[in-house]
Design a protein around this motif. Sequence first.
Motif, PDB file in Angstrom:
ATOM      1  N   PHE A  28     -23.728  62.850  30.283  1.00  0.00           N
ATOM      2  CA  PHE A  28     -23.019  61.648  29.846  1.00  0.00           C
ATOM      3  C   PHE A  28     -22.028  61.894  28.711  1.00  0.00           C
ATOM      4  CE2 PHE A  28     -27.030  60.135  31.699  1.00  0.00           C
ATOM      5  CZ  PHE A  28     -26.521  59.301  32.678  1.00  0.00           C
ATOM      6  N   GLY A  29     -22.076  63.076  28.081  1.00  0.00           N
ATOM      7  CA  GLY A  29     -21.067  63.422  27.094  1.00  0.00           C
ATOM      8  C   GLY A  29     -21.161  62.707  25.773  1.00  0.00           C
ATOM      9  N   ASP A  30     -22.309  62.104  25.457  1.00  0.00           N
ATOM     10  CA  ASP A  30     -22.417  61.342  24.211  1.00  0.00           C
ATOM     11  C   ASP A  30     -23.800  61.531  23.604  1.00  0.00           C
ATOM     12  OD1 ASP A  30     -23.166  58.640  22.713  1.00  0.00           O
ATOM     13  OD2 ASP A  30     -20.996  58.842  22.673  1.00  0.00           O
ATOM     14  N   LEU A  31     -23.846  62.050  22.378  1.00  0.00           N
ATOM     15  CA  LEU A  31     -25.123  62.324  21.716  1.00  0.00           C
ATOM     16  C   LEU A  31     -25.898  61.044  21.414  1.00  0.00           C
ATOM     17  CD1 LEU A  31     -24.504  65.232  19.185  1.00  0.00           C
ATOM     18  CD2 LEU A  31     -26.341  65.088  20.847  1.00  0.00           C
ATOM     19  N   ASP A  32     -25.191  59.998  20.974  1.00  0.00           N
ATOM     20  CA  ASP A  32     -25.877  58.752  20.630  1.00  0.00           C
ATOM     21  C   ASP A  32     -26.593  58.178  21.841  1.00  0.00           C
ATOM     22  OD1 ASP A  32     -25.309  58.555  17.891  1.00  0.00           O
ATOM     23  OD2 ASP A  32     -23.288  57.836  18.297  1.00  0.00           O
ATOM     24  N   LEU A  33     -25.861  58.069  22.955  1.00  0.00           N
ATOM     25  CA  LEU A  33     -26.469  57.539  24.176  1.00  0.00           C
ATOM     26  C   LEU A  33     -27.645  58.411  24.607  1.00  0.00           C
ATOM     27  CD1 LEU A  33     -26.408  55.563  26.594  1.00  0.00           C
ATOM     28  CD2 LEU A  33     -24.881  57.190  27.736  1.00  0.00           C
ATOM     29  N   ALA A  34     -27.457  59.730  24.565  1.00  0.00           N
ATOM     30  CA  ALA A  34     -28.518  60.645  24.983  1.00  0.00           C
ATOM     31  C   ALA A  34     -29.764  60.471  24.130  1.00  0.00           C
ATOM     32  CB  ALA A  34     -28.014  62.078  24.914  1.00  0.00           C
ATOM     33  N   GLU A  35     -29.590  60.344  22.814  1.00  0.00           N
ATOM     34  CA  GLU A  35     -30.745  60.173  21.921  1.00  0.00           C
ATOM     35  C   GLU A  35     -31.454  58.848  22.197  1.00  0.00           C
ATOM     36  OE1 GLU A  35     -30.710  62.470  17.875  1.00  0.00           O
ATOM     37  OE2 GLU A  35     -29.093  61.011  17.885  1.00  0.00           O
ATOM     38  N   GLU A  36     -30.669  57.796  22.413  1.00  0.00           N
ATOM     39  CA  GLU A  36     -31.275  56.475  22.628  1.00  0.00           C
ATOM     40  C   GLU A  36     -32.104  56.447  23.904  1.00  0.00           C
ATOM     41  OE1 GLU A  36     -27.966  53.853  22.523  1.00  0.00           O
ATOM     42  OE2 GLU A  36     -27.593  54.150  20.378  1.00  0.00           O
ATOM     43  N   VAL A  37     -31.559  56.958  25.008  1.00  0.00           N
ATOM     44  CA  VAL A  37     -32.311  56.890  26.268  1.00  0.00           C
ATOM     45  C   VAL A  37     -33.436  57.925  26.294  1.00  0.00           C
ATOM     46  CG1 VAL A  37     -30.387  55.895  27.552  1.00  0.00           C
ATOM     47  CG2 VAL A  37     -30.650  58.379  27.488  1.00  0.00           C
ATOM     48  N   THR A  38     -33.289  59.016  25.531  1.00  0.00           N
ATOM     49  CA  THR A  38     -34.402  59.956  25.390  1.00  0.00           C
ATOM     50  C   THR A  38     -35.579  59.263  24.721  1.00  0.00           C
ATOM     51  OG1 THR A  38     -33.024  61.949  25.323  1.00  0.00           O
ATOM     52  CG2 THR A  38     -35.174  62.083  24.265  1.00  0.00           C
ATOM     53  N   SER A  39     -35.302  58.547  23.640  1.00  0.00           N
ATOM     54  CA  SER A  39     -36.365  57.812  22.943  1.00  0.00           C
ATOM     55  C   SER A  39     -37.000  56.774  23.856  1.00  0.00           C
ATOM     56  CB  SER A  39     -35.804  57.130  21.692  1.00  0.00           C
ATOM     57  OG  SER A  39     -35.341  58.089  20.769  1.00  0.00           O
ATOM     58  N   GLU A  40     -36.171  56.081  24.657  1.00  0.00           N
ATOM     59  CA  GLU A  40     -36.700  55.069  25.567  1.00  0.00           C
ATOM     60  C   GLU A  40     -37.568  55.707  26.653  1.00  0.00           C
ATOM     61  OE1 GLU A  40     -33.427  52.800  27.026  1.00  0.00           O
ATOM     62  OE2 GLU A  40     -32.841  52.070  25.036  1.00  0.00           O
ATOM     63  N   ALA A  44     -41.506  55.040  27.349  1.00  0.00           N
ATOM     64  CA  ALA A  44     -42.046  54.714  28.677  1.00  0.00           C
ATOM     65  C   ALA A  44     -43.194  55.658  29.042  1.00  0.00           C
ATOM     66  CB  ALA A  44     -40.931  54.802  29.721  1.00  0.00           C
ATOM     67  N   ALA A  45     -43.037  56.932  28.698  1.00  0.00           N
ATOM     68  CA  ALA A  45     -44.096  57.902  28.979  1.00  0.00           C
ATOM     69  C   ALA A  45     -45.372  57.552  28.217  1.00  0.00           C
ATOM     70  CB  ALA A  45     -43.620  59.310  28.618  1.00  0.00           C
ATOM     71  N   LEU A  46     -45.221  57.097  26.984  1.00  0.00           N
ATOM     72  CA  LEU A  46     -46.391  56.738  26.180  1.00  0.00           C
ATOM     73  C   LEU A  46     -47.150  55.559  26.791  1.00  0.00           C
ATOM     74  CD1 LEU A  46     -44.922  57.102  22.575  1.00  0.00           C
ATOM     75  CD2 LEU A  46     -46.697  58.512  23.623  1.00  0.00           C
ATOM     76  N   VAL A  47     -46.447  54.744  27.562  1.00  0.00           N
ATOM     77  CA  VAL A  47     -47.101  53.624  28.243  1.00  0.00           C
ATOM     78  C   VAL A  47     -47.793  54.094  29.521  1.00  0.00           C
ATOM     79  CG1 VAL A  47     -46.703  51.436  29.450  1.00  0.00           C
ATOM     80  CG2 VAL A  47     -45.514  51.901  27.294  1.00  0.00           C
ATOM     81  N   HIS A  48     -47.107  54.938  30.308  1.00  0.00           N
ATOM     82  CA  HIS A  48     -47.599  55.290  31.641  1.00  0.00           C
ATOM     83  C   HIS A  48     -48.522  56.498  31.665  1.00  0.00           C
ATOM     84  CE1 HIS A  48     -45.120  52.349  33.793  1.00  0.00           C
ATOM     85  NE2 HIS A  48     -44.109  52.684  32.988  1.00  0.00           N
ATOM     86  N   TRP A  49     -48.229  57.526  30.885  1.00  0.00           N
ATOM     87  CA  TRP A  49     -48.981  58.783  31.002  1.00  0.00           C
ATOM     88  C   TRP A  49     -50.449  58.660  30.599  1.00  0.00           C
ATOM     89  CZ3 TRP A  49     -45.239  63.222  29.113  1.00  0.00           C
ATOM     90  CH2 TRP A  49     -44.119  63.263  29.964  1.00  0.00           C
ATOM     91  N   TRP A  61     -39.739  64.017  35.149  1.00  0.00           N
ATOM     92  CA  TRP A  61     -40.082  62.591  35.018  1.00  0.00           C
ATOM     93  C   TRP A  61     -39.278  61.958  33.892  1.00  0.00           C
ATOM     94  CZ3 TRP A  61     -41.667  58.825  31.761  1.00  0.00           C
ATOM     95  CH2 TRP A  61     -42.352  57.723  32.275  1.00  0.00           C
ATOM     96  N   LEU A  62     -39.245  62.625  32.749  1.00  0.00           N
ATOM     97  CA  LEU A  62     -38.501  62.097  31.610  1.00  0.00           C
ATOM     98  C   LEU A  62     -37.005  62.017  31.914  1.00  0.00           C
ATOM     99  CD1 LEU A  62     -40.341  64.054  28.777  1.00  0.00           C
ATOM    100  CD2 LEU A  62     -40.334  61.563  29.040  1.00  0.00           C
ATOM    101  N   LEU A  63     -36.467  63.043  32.566  1.00  0.00           N
ATOM    102  CA  LEU A  63     -35.040  63.054  32.880  1.00  0.00           C
ATOM    103  C   LEU A  63     -34.673  61.916  33.826  1.00  0.00           C
ATOM    104  CD1 LEU A  63     -32.261  64.350  32.726  1.00  0.00           C
ATOM    105  CD2 LEU A  63     -32.946  65.893  34.571  1.00  0.00           C
ATOM    106  N   THR A  64     -35.469  61.718  34.867  1.00  0.00           N
ATOM    107  CA  THR A  64     -35.193  60.636  35.817  1.00  0.00           C
ATOM    108  C   THR A  64     -35.227  59.283  35.117  1.00  0.00           C
ATOM    109  OG1 THR A  64     -36.137  61.909  37.643  1.00  0.00           O
ATOM    110  CG2 THR A  64     -35.982  59.527  37.934  1.00  0.00           C
ATOM    111  N   THR A  65     -36.247  59.070  34.285  1.00  0.00           N
ATOM    112  CA  THR A  65     -36.376  57.806  33.556  1.00  0.00           C
ATOM    113  C   THR A  65     -35.202  57.602  32.603  1.00  0.00           C
ATOM    114  OG1 THR A  65     -38.787  57.995  33.665  1.00  0.00           O
ATOM    115  CG2 THR A  65     -37.881  56.466  32.037  1.00  0.00           C
ATOM    116  N   ALA A  66     -34.841  58.641  31.864  1.00  0.00           N
ATOM    117  CA  ALA A  66     -33.751  58.523  30.896  1.00  0.00           C
ATOM    118  C   ALA A  66     -32.413  58.280  31.595  1.00  0.00           C
ATOM    119  CB  ALA A  66     -33.674  59.783  30.043  1.00  0.00           C
ATOM    120  N   ARG A  67     -32.175  58.955  32.712  1.00  0.00           N
ATOM    121  CA  ARG A  67     -30.921  58.747  33.447  1.00  0.00           C
ATOM    122  C   ARG A  67     -30.795  57.309  33.940  1.00  0.00           C
ATOM    123  NH1 ARG A  67     -30.361  64.199  37.235  1.00  0.00           N
ATOM    124  NH2 ARG A  67     -29.136  65.434  35.740  1.00  0.00           N
TER     125      ARG A  67
END
Length: 413
Positions: A28-40, A44-49, A61-67
Amino acid sequence: MDEQAENSIESVFREERGRLLASLVRRFGDLDLAEEVTSEAVEAALVHWPVDGVPAKPGAWLLTTARRKAVDRLRRDQAYAARLAVMQVDADRADPAPPTVDGELPDERLQLFFTCSHPALAEDDRIALTLRCLGGLTTPEVARAFLVPSATMAQRIVRAKKKIRQARIPFRTPSTEELPERLPGVLQVIYSVFTEGYAASSGPDLQRVDLAVEAIRLARILRALLPDEREIAGLLALMLLVHARRDARTDAGGGIVLLEDQDRGCWDQPMIEEGSDLVVVALTGGAPGPYGVQAAIAALHDEAADVESTDWPQICALYGVLLTLTPSPVVAVNRAVALAMRDGEEVGLAALEELAAEPKLADYHPYHLARAELLARMGRTDAAISAYRRALNLVGTEPERAYLERRLGEISD
């Protein structure tokens, strides 16, 4: 969720976060966006795993969710999406994205290393961004590491990201021709983190072991990504050989224990063995680099049974080589101390006095401390007291201050 499961999930997050962030920045070419969706994605993993268990391929799993979360966000903000599209075209031209194989998360951390350590960024900003993105530290954790307010560190990180966007710094690995010019900057960032961990610039403790460990972890990642670069092996060797002495460098109360007084039985022998093996790698196959030479010096210290039996002639010779590779007054100070051990205090002091006019040493407390120690051994008490006081005015940590005050009291008495 039991403690073992918590530790397992935390270990996965720590291992996968940098790889995930790098892949998202590349996409996506943007560090801010990448950090935000990584955290999200992590949230999500903390809820499901804990309920469903850690997936077989947690990174995928994390990559698919973040994308998915990134795409949703971009759909809601067309202006943001348009700006990212322009950046993505630039990135694709510079370095087309590699395909994902069998659902595995591609390891693009090497590109993130060079983006975070780009020479267009200020040194402090490079260190902060590397710890934030590749070390996985939060902004408050990075701020605590360097003893600055969180707001100050946040400004550094924001400034670095803004510079990357405005200058359109490409998210890519340098070409073979560029690598010799760019790699030293990446190594310097990692070594700067380690140096702060080995000898803190200020605060109540002599060492910041957490920072030293993080620097070693980053160097291991970089070595895995660029296994043929001997200077990476040299840097990793140097840090391992120095960090192996960590438990012996302070006493039970946190006070300084000099090298000559350390219990060498407390040194980490497996770490020394690993570092020594890497020294061979760093010094084989061509002219040595500065980190390889420094690692060789550290290995000679670690291999000696005591200070007296240390191979000081070889250490002096290696410092001579290091001076030709990286002419530096700091290296010259270390060489002078080695000369004192090989040839006597007068020779070492003479070498230090030759550096007296060097501006970079005026506020460098190890220079004044080295003079003070040699002067004290030679019985030149008044001059030694003056040098100790000068060093005392410059030290930043409490253990260093306590040591210098004790030495002043000893020679004054």
